[in-house]
Design a protein around this motif. Structure first.
Motif, PDB file in Angstrom:
ATOM      1  N   GLU A  80     -24.339 -11.057   6.250  1.00 39.19           N
ATOM      2  CA  GLU A  80     -24.935 -10.999   7.231  1.00 39.19           C
ATOM      3  C   GLU A  80     -22.515 -11.056   8.505  1.00 39.19           C
ATOM      4  N   ALA A  81     -23.285 -11.087   9.392  1.00 39.37           N
ATOM      5  CA  ALA A  81     -22.107 -11.125  10.871  1.00 39.37           C
ATOM      6  C   ALA A  81     -21.956 -12.209  10.355  1.00 39.37           C
ATOM      7  N   SER A  82     -22.524 -12.916  10.564  1.00 42.92           N
ATOM      8  CA  SER A  82     -22.647 -14.428  10.660  1.00 42.92           C
ATOM      9  C   SER A  82     -21.468 -15.522   9.710  1.00 42.92           C
ATOM     10  N   GLN A  83     -21.928 -14.469   8.748  1.00 40.26           N
ATOM     11  CA  GLN A  83     -20.775 -14.921   7.660  1.00 40.26           C
ATOM     12  C   GLN A  83     -19.437 -14.557   7.277  1.00 40.26           C
ATOM     13  N   ARG A  84     -19.124 -13.634   7.346  1.00 39.84           N
ATOM     14  CA  ARG A  84     -17.698 -13.280   7.901  1.00 39.84           C
ATOM     15  C   ARG A  84     -16.857 -13.869   7.873  1.00 39.84           C
ATOM     16  N   GLU A  88     -13.475 -13.909   5.603  1.00 42.17           N
ATOM     17  CA  GLU A  88     -12.212 -14.069   5.124  1.00 42.17           C
ATOM     18  C   GLU A  88     -10.921 -15.452   5.387  1.00 42.17           C
ATOM     19  N   ASP A 156      -8.741  -8.356   8.547  1.00 33.52           N
ATOM     20  CA  ASP A 156      -9.712  -8.927   9.121  1.00 33.52           C
ATOM     21  C   ASP A 156     -10.090  -9.590  10.539  1.00 33.52           C
ATOM     22  N   SER A 157     -11.335 -10.226  10.899  1.00 35.60           N
ATOM     23  CA  SER A 157     -11.260 -10.192  12.867  1.00 35.60           C
ATOM     24  C   SER A 157     -10.913 -10.528  13.628  1.00 35.60           C
ATOM     25  N   TRP A 176     -11.579  -0.295  13.548  1.00 35.39           N
ATOM     26  CA  TRP A 176     -12.633  -0.030  11.946  1.00 35.39           C
ATOM     27  C   TRP A 176     -11.651  -1.144  11.035  1.00 35.39           C
ATOM     28  N   SER A 179     -13.198  -5.696   6.798  1.00 31.75           N
ATOM     29  CA  SER A 179     -14.408  -7.001   6.555  1.00 31.75           C
ATOM     30  C   SER A 179     -15.390  -6.325   7.111  1.00 31.75           C
ATOM     31  N   GLU A 180     -15.794  -5.825   7.398  1.00 29.67           N
ATOM     32  CA  GLU A 180     -17.041  -5.825   9.028  1.00 29.67           C
ATOM     33  C   GLU A 180     -17.461  -4.286   8.485  1.00 29.67           C
TER      34      GLU A 180
END
Length: 262
Positions: A80-84, A88, A156-157, A176, A179-180
């Motif tokens: 999920e997005a919260s786990q990325r 990372e 990554d983010s 883009w 990792s997402e």
């Protein structure tokens, strides 16, 4: 800062056909838009010395590239997005652990996580990066021609903050990152996601990696352009000379190609 004088594009020794004008240009990030002020080994060595671990930066450079290439893709399709962000962090920490293991000093760190935290944070700032001299003129030219631009990267983010800090974010409609998306170049999925989000049929992708950018973009049906900056630490790729790919030494040379499509 790495740059080269403007000259006509180099071409692979195979017949080339005129390119269709792009409806969208996607670009790689590291090595294409910006590069390192210092080698990774130099930075790792400096941070390590601050916690009492002495190691040769040149040995760290060699170890880092081996560790980086051996690591799985920095892509987390199941999260999920919260786990990325945590994923990372763990991914890059794993590369760092392997880097210091390969240089034989890993056991000298009293607390590797405490050592690595400021290293990871450092690469989220503008300080370690240099913006190539050709980038802003090229982006401004493409913007003036109303060509939409996107970034497609295996970063990554942290990339969002770096693009902001370097003044590049306003040029791009979207960013883009592997990792997402859950897929890393050369996987065609990351390219396809970017293109589908805009709906373009004629897309150019520009990047410095033969395997990730050229072969990856070709696999997704994009027109690849190979940016060949001077990166002496990276080995020359094993390329197929029969594959016709435009080569450029800096991004301003794309204008020569664009004029040829007018």
């Amino acid at each position: 800062m790495l740059s080269r004088p403007l000259r006509h594009p180099l071409w692979m020794p195979a017949p080339m056909h005129p390119l269709d004008s792009p409806q969208l240009i996607t670009l790689d990030a590291v090595g294409t838009l910006f590069g390192l002020q210092e080698s990774v080994g130099t930075v790792y060595g400096r941070f390590a010395a601050e916690v009492g671990v002495q190691v040769d930066p040149a040995a760290l450079d060699v170890a880092f590239f081996k560790a980086f290439r051996a690591a799985p893709p920095c892509a987390f399709p199941e999260l999920e997005a919260s786990q990325r962000p945590e994923a990372e962090w763990r991914w890059w920490q794993g590369v760092a652990v392997e880097t210091f293991r390969r240089t034989g000093v890993l056991d000298q760190f009293a607390d590797f996580e405490a050592f690595f935290a400021p290293v990871f944070a450092y690469y989220a700032t503008a300080e370690p990066w240099c913006l190539y001299e050709d980038v802003l003129p090229a982006l401004q030219d493409w913007q003036a021609q109303n060509i939409p631009l996107m970034v497609v990267s295996n970063f990554d983010s942290r990339l969002y903050g770096v693009l902001e800090a370097l003044g590049l974010a306003p040029f791009f409609q979207a960013v883009w990152i592997s990792s997402e998306v859950g897929a890393a170049k050369p996987d065609r999925l990351i390219f396809e996601r970017a293109v589908a989000s805009y709906g373009a049929s004629q897309v150019w992708h520009i990047g410095d990696s033969w395997e990730e950018d050229v072969r990856g973009a070709q696999g997704a049906g994009l027109q690849a352009i190979w940016l060949r900056r001077d990166r002496p630490l990276l080995p020359e790729p094993a390329i197929n000379e029969s594959v016709a790919v435009p080569q450029i030494a800096d991004l301003t040379e794309v204008q020569v190609i664009l004029r040829g499509t007018a």
